[in-house]
Motif scaffolding. Structure first.
Motif, PDB file in Angstrom:
ATOM      1  N   UNK A  13     -11.076   4.590  -7.683  1.00 21.03           N
ATOM      2  CA  UNK A  13      -9.818   5.088  -7.151  1.00 21.03           C
ATOM      3  C   UNK A  13      -8.867   3.942  -6.900  1.00 21.03           C
ATOM      4  N   UNK A  14      -7.763   3.905  -7.638  1.00 15.44           N
ATOM      5  CA  UNK A  14      -6.842   2.775  -7.550  1.00 15.44           C
ATOM      6  C   UNK A  14      -5.491   3.122  -6.972  1.00 15.44           C
ATOM      7  N   UNK A  15      -5.463   4.069  -6.015  1.00 17.74           N
ATOM      8  CA  UNK A  15      -4.213   4.375  -5.337  1.00 17.74           C
ATOM      9  C   UNK A  15      -4.114   3.518  -4.077  1.00 17.74           C
ATOM     10  N   UNK A  16      -3.432   3.992  -3.055  1.00 14.53           N
ATOM     11  CA  UNK A  16      -3.107   3.150  -1.906  1.00 14.53           C
ATOM     12  C   UNK A  16      -4.350   2.606  -1.197  1.00 14.53           C
ATOM     13  N   UNK A  17      -5.341   3.448  -0.972  1.00 14.03           N
ATOM     14  CA  UNK A  17      -6.527   2.993  -0.252  1.00 14.03           C
ATOM     15  C   UNK A  17      -7.361   2.038  -1.098  1.00 14.03           C
ATOM     16  N   UNK A  18      -7.561   2.384  -2.362  1.00 13.29           N
ATOM     17  CA  UNK A  18      -8.334   1.525  -3.244  1.00 13.29           C
ATOM     18  C   UNK A  18      -7.701   0.169  -3.447  1.00 13.29           C
ATOM     19  N   UNK A  19      -6.386   0.148  -3.617  1.00 13.73           N
ATOM     20  CA  UNK A  19      -5.686  -1.121  -3.812  1.00 13.73           C
ATOM     21  C   UNK A  19      -5.715  -1.965  -2.546  1.00 13.73           C
ATOM     22  N   UNK A 109     -17.126   1.432  -3.295  1.00 12.32           N
ATOM     23  CA  UNK A 109     -16.172   2.078  -2.398  1.00 12.32           C
ATOM     24  C   UNK A 109     -15.555   3.258  -3.130  1.00 12.32           C
ATOM     25  N   UNK A 110     -15.704   4.450  -2.575  1.00 12.94           N
ATOM     26  CA  UNK A 110     -15.022   5.627  -3.108  1.00 12.94           C
ATOM     27  C   UNK A 110     -13.698   5.797  -2.370  1.00 12.94           C
ATOM     28  N   UNK A 111     -12.611   5.583  -3.104  1.00 19.98           N
ATOM     29  CA  UNK A 111     -11.261   5.788  -2.577  1.00 19.98           C
ATOM     30  C   UNK A 111     -10.596   6.848  -3.456  1.00 19.98           C
TER      31      UNK A 111
END
Length: 304
Positions: A13-19, A109-111
């Motif tokens: 997951x590469x949105x706000x939390x993942x980034x 990490x699962x984001x």
């Protein structure tokens, strides 16, 4: 594309939390892979609010700037694909993507966020994130004092109505069928001049996603400028469950104060583990998860 296949941490997951987690880990010198399929849940929302320094900016613009800054950290790599399978290995985990590529890591990490299950009522999806809203802290100021409706029923509707009444006194509650409110709740809402409409909804009239009227099946309609609704949702990614991660009664991933799931080595951050869905919260939990993962890697490797 990356030739490297083993990492200390894989972030799905590469949105706000993942980034945000990727930045914390990149600054900690960790070898990180971010796997992202490019479908953030707030893609239909024109503006993001209540995130300091970025108030009113388009989510896509914030996201692009965030990725540009994370790319600066050379130990962080990106892979544009969908993670489709996961399994535990002797020294961590293996993740397989839709294209057939396999990566391994010590920690995951699962984001991955959640997927909203929108009503199929005509016009709803067109307005979602634009004038049909879920969070007054994210969007309430922009529709303050406007004609507003809540589409909900029962205890959820009562609590939602109390909350939204802070932003507007021109408020209607549409239960979309027979009310399940208690007599005491109905009495309280009426005391606060909140009208209760039990008619079933036929459609939402709008112009380019901006709501104009709620149309009921009996032919009546009511004019509104904004609607609040909390749709049902499901986890966007099923991989945590296949690995044994537990969910709470709301369907969110269970994590402790360090963002750890019940499975050793697996963390979660962002919308998939909290009902407080906002960019600011996603960033906060992602940043903390990155620091927590780094701390665990230090403990794993430190010689006593």
């Amino acid at each position: 594309m990356t030739a490297q296949t083993h990492f200390e941490v894989i972030i799905i997951g590469g949105s706000f939390s993942g980034l945000s987690a990727a930045m914390a880990l990149g600054r900690s010198l960790r070898q990180v892979l971010v796997i992202d399929s490019g479908h953030p849940c707030n893609s239909s929302t024109p503006h993001s609010h209540n995130f300091i320094t970025q108030d009113g900016e388009k989510p896509a613009v914030i996201l692009a700037k965030a990725k540009e800054q994370v790319v600066f950290y050379k130990t962080v790599q990106f892979y544009n694909d969908l993670a489709t399978a996961a399994q535990k290995s002797n020294d961590g985990f293996k993740i397989t993507t839709k294209s057939g590529k396999t990566f391994s890591s010590k920690k995951i990490l699962f984001a991955t966020g959640v997927r909203d299950l929108l009503p199929d009522t005509d016009g709803f999806a067109n307005c979602w994130g634009i004038s049909i809203l879920h969070c007054p802290y994210c969007h309430g100021y922009e529709v303050k004092n406007e004609k507003t409706a809540i589409v909900a029923n029962g205890e959820t509707a009562f609590e939602y109505a109390k909350l939204i009444s802070n932003w507007t006194k021109d408020l209607k509650l549409c239960t979309n069928g027979k009310s399940t409110l208690t007599p005491e709740q109905i009495k309280t809402l009426k005391k606060n001049n909140i009208e209760i409409i039990e008619n079933e909804i036929a459609s939402f009239e709008h112009q380019n996603g901006y709501i104009k009227h709620i149309v009921f099946k009996n032919g009546e309609k009511t004019a509104v400028k904004a609607i609040y609704h909390r749709p049902a949702f499901e986890q966007h990614c099923a991989l945590p469950e296949t690995l044994g991660c537990e969910h709470n009664e709301q369907g969110l991933l269970k994590v402790d104060f360090m963002q750890k799931t019940n499975i050793s080595g697996i963390y979660a951050s962002g919308d998939n583990q909290t009902p407080a869905r906002s960019v600011a919260m996603a960033v906060a939990t992602g940043s903390f998860a990155g620091a927590a993962i780094n701390k665990e890697l230090i403990e794993d490797n430190f010689i006593y």
